[in-house]
Design an enzyme around this catalytic site. Structure first.
Site, PDB file in Angstrom:
ATOM      1  N   GLN A 204      39.773   6.405  83.072  1.00 52.37           N
ATOM      2  CA  GLN A 204      41.023   6.383  83.835  1.00 52.37           C
ATOM      3  C   GLN A 204      40.836   7.194  85.111  1.00 52.37           C
ATOM      4  O   GLN A 204      40.305   8.294  85.087  1.00 52.37           O
ATOM      5  CB  GLN A 204      42.135   7.002  82.982  1.00 52.37           C
ATOM      6  CG  GLN A 204      43.188   7.800  83.734  1.00 52.37           C
ATOM      7  CD  GLN A 204      44.304   6.944  84.266  1.00 52.37           C
ATOM      8  OE1 GLN A 204      44.571   5.881  83.735  1.00 52.37           O
ATOM      9  NE2 GLN A 204      44.965   7.412  85.300  1.00 52.37           N
ATOM     10  N   THR A 205      41.285   6.653  86.235  1.00 53.31           N
ATOM     11  CA  THR A 205      41.232   7.429  87.472  1.00 53.31           C
ATOM     12  C   THR A 205      42.312   6.959  88.438  1.00 53.31           C
ATOM     13  O   THR A 205      42.721   5.802  88.415  1.00 53.31           O
ATOM     14  CB  THR A 205      39.845   7.338  88.137  1.00 53.31           C
ATOM     15  OG1 THR A 205      39.835   8.151  89.313  1.00 53.31           O
ATOM     16  CG2 THR A 205      39.508   5.900  88.530  1.00 53.31           C
ATOM     17  N   ARG A 206      42.771   7.895  89.264  1.00 55.96           N
ATOM     18  CA  ARG A 206      43.687   7.580  90.362  1.00 55.96           C
ATOM     19  C   ARG A 206      43.110   8.097  91.677  1.00 55.96           C
ATOM     20  O   ARG A 206      43.799   8.103  92.687  1.00 55.96           O
ATOM     21  CB  ARG A 206      45.070   8.201  90.107  1.00 55.96           C
ATOM     22  CG  ARG A 206      45.051   9.703  89.946  1.00 55.96           C
ATOM     23  CD  ARG A 206      46.449  10.286  89.700  1.00 55.96           C
ATOM     24  NE  ARG A 206      46.420  11.722  89.511  1.00 55.96           N
ATOM     25  CZ  ARG A 206      46.398  12.610  90.512  1.00 55.96           C
ATOM     26  NH1 ARG A 206      46.418  12.190  91.751  1.00 55.96           N
ATOM     27  NH2 ARG A 206      46.361  13.894  90.254  1.00 55.96           N
ATOM     28  N   ASN A 207      41.850   8.520  91.642  1.00 57.99           N
ATOM     29  CA  ASN A 207      41.182   9.062  92.823  1.00 57.99           C
ATOM     30  C   ASN A 207      39.905   8.284  93.120  1.00 57.99           C
ATOM     31  O   ASN A 207      39.377   7.597  92.239  1.00 57.99           O
ATOM     32  CB  ASN A 207      40.821  10.542  92.601  1.00 57.99           C
ATOM     33  CG  ASN A 207      42.046  11.416  92.450  1.00 57.99           C
ATOM     34  OD1 ASN A 207      42.942  11.379  93.284  1.00 57.99           O
ATOM     35  ND2 ASN A 207      42.103  12.199  91.380  1.00 57.99           N
ATOM     36  N   HIS A 301      44.262  16.428  82.273  1.00 58.94           N
ATOM     37  CA  HIS A 301      44.390  14.981  82.425  1.00 58.94           C
ATOM     38  C   HIS A 301      45.809  14.623  82.872  1.00 58.94           C
ATOM     39  O   HIS A 301      46.792  15.010  82.254  1.00 58.94           O
ATOM     40  CB  HIS A 301      44.079  14.309  81.085  1.00 58.94           C
ATOM     41  CG  HIS A 301      44.019  12.818  81.146  1.00 58.94           C
ATOM     42  ND1 HIS A 301      42.844  12.118  81.256  1.00 58.94           N
ATOM     43  CD2 HIS A 301      44.995  11.883  81.116  1.00 58.94           C
ATOM     44  CE1 HIS A 301      43.091  10.829  81.284  1.00 58.94           C
ATOM     45  NE2 HIS A 301      44.406  10.665  81.205  1.00 58.94           N
ATOM     46  N   ALA A 302      45.917  13.888  83.961  1.00 61.19           N
ATOM     47  CA  ALA A 302      47.197  13.413  84.498  1.00 61.19           C
ATOM     48  C   ALA A 302      48.175  14.549  84.774  1.00 61.19           C
ATOM     49  O   ALA A 302      49.385  14.386  84.668  1.00 61.19           O
ATOM     50  CB  ALA A 302      47.840  12.397  83.560  1.00 61.19           C
ATOM     51  N   GLU A 441      68.510   5.830 123.202  1.00 57.58           N
ATOM     52  CA  GLU A 441      69.503   4.848 123.637  1.00 57.58           C
ATOM     53  C   GLU A 441      68.912   3.441 123.668  1.00 57.58           C
ATOM     54  O   GLU A 441      69.539   2.473 123.241  1.00 57.58           O
ATOM     55  CB  GLU A 441      70.043   5.229 125.018  1.00 57.58           C
ATOM     56  CG  GLU A 441      71.206   4.354 125.461  1.00 57.58           C
ATOM     57  CD  GLU A 441      71.867   4.884 126.711  1.00 57.58           C
ATOM     58  OE1 GLU A 441      72.637   4.129 127.317  1.00 57.58           O
ATOM     59  OE2 GLU A 441      71.620   6.050 127.084  1.00 57.58           O
ATOM     60  N   LEU A 443      66.266   2.348 121.931  1.00 61.09           N
ATOM     61  CA  LEU A 443      65.957   1.903 120.567  1.00 61.09           C
ATOM     62  C   LEU A 443      67.213   1.545 119.803  1.00 61.09           C
ATOM     63  O   LEU A 443      67.213   0.621 118.990  1.00 61.09           O
ATOM     64  CB  LEU A 443      65.194   3.005 119.819  1.00 61.09           C
ATOM     65  CG  LEU A 443      63.674   2.849 119.734  1.00 61.09           C
ATOM     66  CD1 LEU A 443      63.316   1.674 118.849  1.00 61.09           C
ATOM     67  CD2 LEU A 443      63.052   2.662 121.108  1.00 61.09           C
ATOM     68  N   ARG A 444      68.300   2.281 120.060  1.00 57.66           N
ATOM     69  CA  ARG A 444      69.539   2.001 119.335  1.00 57.66           C
ATOM     70  C   ARG A 444      70.004   0.582 119.613  1.00 57.66           C
ATOM     71  O   ARG A 444      70.362  -0.165 118.702  1.00 57.66           O
ATOM     72  CB  ARG A 444      70.618   3.012 119.719  1.00 57.66           C
ATOM     73  CG  ARG A 444      71.930   2.807 118.968  1.00 57.66           C
ATOM     74  CD  ARG A 444      72.890   3.966 119.162  1.00 57.66           C
ATOM     75  NE  ARG A 444      73.300   4.096 120.550  1.00 57.66           N
ATOM     76  CZ  ARG A 444      72.987   5.131 121.332  1.00 57.66           C
ATOM     77  NH1 ARG A 444      72.228   6.103 120.858  1.00 57.66           N
ATOM     78  NH2 ARG A 444      73.416   5.193 122.581  1.00 57.66           N
ATOM     79  N   ALA A 487      69.042  12.917 117.714  1.00 55.49           N
ATOM     80  CA  ALA A 487      68.694  13.454 116.387  1.00 55.49           C
ATOM     81  C   ALA A 487      69.468  14.733 116.086  1.00 55.49           C
ATOM     82  O   ALA A 487      68.888  15.799 115.907  1.00 55.49           O
ATOM     83  CB  ALA A 487      67.192  13.685 116.287  1.00 55.49           C
TER      84      ALA A 487
END
Length: 581
Positions: A204-207, A301-302, A441, A443-444, A487
């Site tokens: 098992q890996t997420r990297n 692990h995890a 203005e 972009l709005r 903003a």
């Protein structure tokens, strides 16, 4: 032969309900719909294909309570105990959903993929119940601490009710990426059978994987005379992880390093919970369903990292201990993960606990690897493979090639637009990357033509979120983004930053153009402030709507005191200090 499924029977609902496909699809057209979240979509896929066997749907209250309290499904058919299953698999809904969709016991509802509106399954409601989220967090994740990503998700995203019930499969979710690497449990079992693999060690890996991971998996396989299944998660992982597209390309680059015929790569569409010990047991159940006979369980692990007190959520070997506790019922052999370290003297990797005291070793931490990728520094061959490093460098270019966003915030007529235009010219003159100017203005009106000057506070917030989305996408593509909306609200600026940092790569800078209101009114040749004070314009920031000055800006400037060239130079100095220009 492959390991028996958890519970004895692979609950492949796609195969079971194939004969009913047309009638279920027709029925779904007449039913109310639940559009699934990304996590629910991952969960449903593994329910439908049998990866979550023995589940046949989302847990009812009896199963949910039993899983939370005992790590088991509720007892069945007179048995004293239910099957081991440590993670609650639930479908959350709101009171509004219940009322609108007519959810009640016996009701049927279509479960749909939000990406293409496809009907994936029909759920028959068995019950609706309100979970105790504090108990779920404490029992499953080990603490009710929002520093844990799954607790934060539970508290902030999960709705107040759960709907339990079995599902009938219409079709699996459609994937367009890495299709040849996506196997159902039945397909992977058939593949093992075709190759005559009797023993399979799942990893098992997420990297991304490097030489240490390759040596670890080869060592585990040789010791057990087995083959290796590289089974990475490509669903939801820990926030901030390397994206799965990059990871899969890196795995593909790694695979030729294995001895011919030893290893196989398959992808798992799992939504991880980062639940440490419970997650390890869950992973073992899933790999058993996919046909593995052995499963590597690592140190911490995890684990999700640090809690709100700065300590690890779980002990380093808690996961291995919990899997060992259930080993007789799981019927999949755990392979304890021993961290590998490089020995320069012999040019080999060894488990850290087998290295003689005083022997020189070498390692590169994840932090150091990211630094080398960011700066373009060399990554030694003993650490990783040329192909893997090439993939990572393509996805994570050095700082001078990365995009960034500068948000200039301030009152109308504070000078932020002038500063933004001058900064744009300066960056374009340097010519190192494309430069995009996002003025508030302009972009709005482009993003929502129906919004005029007199917009409500909520419209201002939504407008900045939209600008943030555009900025994040441009930043992710390597552009320099200069955004200059008013903003006015802190929550809006934080949402903007989250979009850029989360999606755009993290290079974000806030400039507060703190020119005071009196000066802004004095130089207002368009008469907006005068019109606002006369009541002709509503919600103009600084007059009848608040401006919340930021407290932690990277630069604060004031056009009464600072010249535009001086301000632009200060911004360029900030970018240079971060090696971005």
């Amino acid at each position: 032969m492959a390991n028996a499924p958890h519970g004895g029977v692979l609950k492949d609902l796609l195969v079971r309900d194939a004969a009913l496909h047309d009638s279920l699809l027709e029925e779904a057209r007449s039913l109310n719909d639940i559009f699934l979240t990304e996590r629910q979509l991952c969960d449903l896929e593994l329910i439908l294909n049998g990866g979550f066997s023995p589940l046949e749907g989302f847990m009812d209250e009896q199963d949910y309570t039993s899983v939370v309290e005992t790590l088991r499904l509720a007892p069945f058919n007179g048995h004293k105990y239910g099957h081991v299953f440590p993670i609650p698999i639930t479908l959350d809904v709101s009171q509004e959903d219940i009322n609108t969709l007519g959810l009640k016991q016996g009701a049927r509802v279509a479960l749909r993929d939000p990406r293409d509106d496809a009907a994936l399954a029909i759920l028959t409601v068995s019950d609706i119940y309100r979970p105790n989220k504090a108990t779920e967090a404490e029992k499953v994740m080990g603490a009710d601490d929002i520093a844990h990503p799954s607790v934060a998700y539970l508290r902030n995203n999960v709705k107040e009710f759960y709907v339990g019930g079995k599902v009938q499969a219409i079709q699996a979710p459609t994937h367009f990426d890495y299709v040849p690497l996506r196997y159902t449990p039945a397909e992977l079992r058939a593949h093992f059978h075709k190759l005559a693999w009797r023993k399979v060690v799942a990893f098992q890996t997420r990297n991304p994987m490097h030489r240490a991971h390759r040596e670890l998996t080869v060592r585990a396989a040789r010791q057990r005379r087995a083959n290796v299944l590289i089974h990475p998660v490509v669903g939801l992982t820990k926030p901030g992880d390397v994206d799965h597209y990059t990871r899969v390309r890196a795995y593909q680059a790694l695979m030729p390093s294995y001895p011919e015929g030893m290893a196989h790569l398959a992808l798992l569409p799992l939504a991880m919970r980062m639940a440490g010990p419970r997650e390890a047991v869950w992973h073992a159940v899933i790999r058993k369903n996919f046909g593995a006979t052995h499963f590597i369980v690592g140190r911490d692990h995890a684990g999700p990292g640090k809690n709100s007190q700065g300590k690890d959520f779980y002990g380093p070997y808690d996961a291995q201990e919990l899997v060992t506790q259930f080993k007789d019922e799981l019927q999949i052999e755990m392979v304890p993960f021993q961290a590998m370290t490089y020995l320069p003297g012999s040019d080999e990797y060894q488990p850290v606990d087998e290295v003689p005291k005083g022997t020189p070793t070498a390692d590169i931490s994840g932090t150091e690897l990211r630094k080398r990728l960011r700066t373009g520094a060399s990554i030694p061959d003993w650490f990783s493979y040329t192909g893997v490093v090439k993939v990572l460098r393509e996805s994570y270019p050095p700082r001078p090639q990365q995009g960034f966003t500068i948000l200039l915030t301030g009152l109308h007529n504070s000078g932020k637009d002038t500063i933004a235009r001058a900064l744009q010219v300066t960056l374009q003159q340097q010519g190192s990357r494309s430069v995009s100017l996002l003025l508030g203005e302009e972009l709005r009106s482009d993003l929502d033509p129906q919004i005029g000057r007199a917009i409500t506070p909520e419209q201002k917030h939504i407008n900045l979120e939209r600008i943030g989305f555009v900025a994040a996408e441009l930043t992710k593509a390597g552009a320099a983004v200069i955004a200059a909306p008013t903003a006015p609200y802190e929550r809006s600026r934080q949402a903007f930053k989250k979009q850029v940092v989360g999606s755009g790569g993290g290079n974000y800078f806030l400039v507060h153009v703190a020119t005071p209101l009196e000066w802004c009114e004095k130089v207002d040749r368009r008469g907006l402030y005068k019109a606002a004070r006369a009541g002709e314009i509503k919600n103009l920031t600084g007059v009848d709507d608040v401006y919340e000055a930021p407290e932690n800006a990277d630069l604060v400037c004031d056009l009464r005191i600072d010249t535009v060239p001086e301000i632009v130079h200060s911004i360029i100095m900030i970018l240079e200090s971060q090696n971005l220009v």
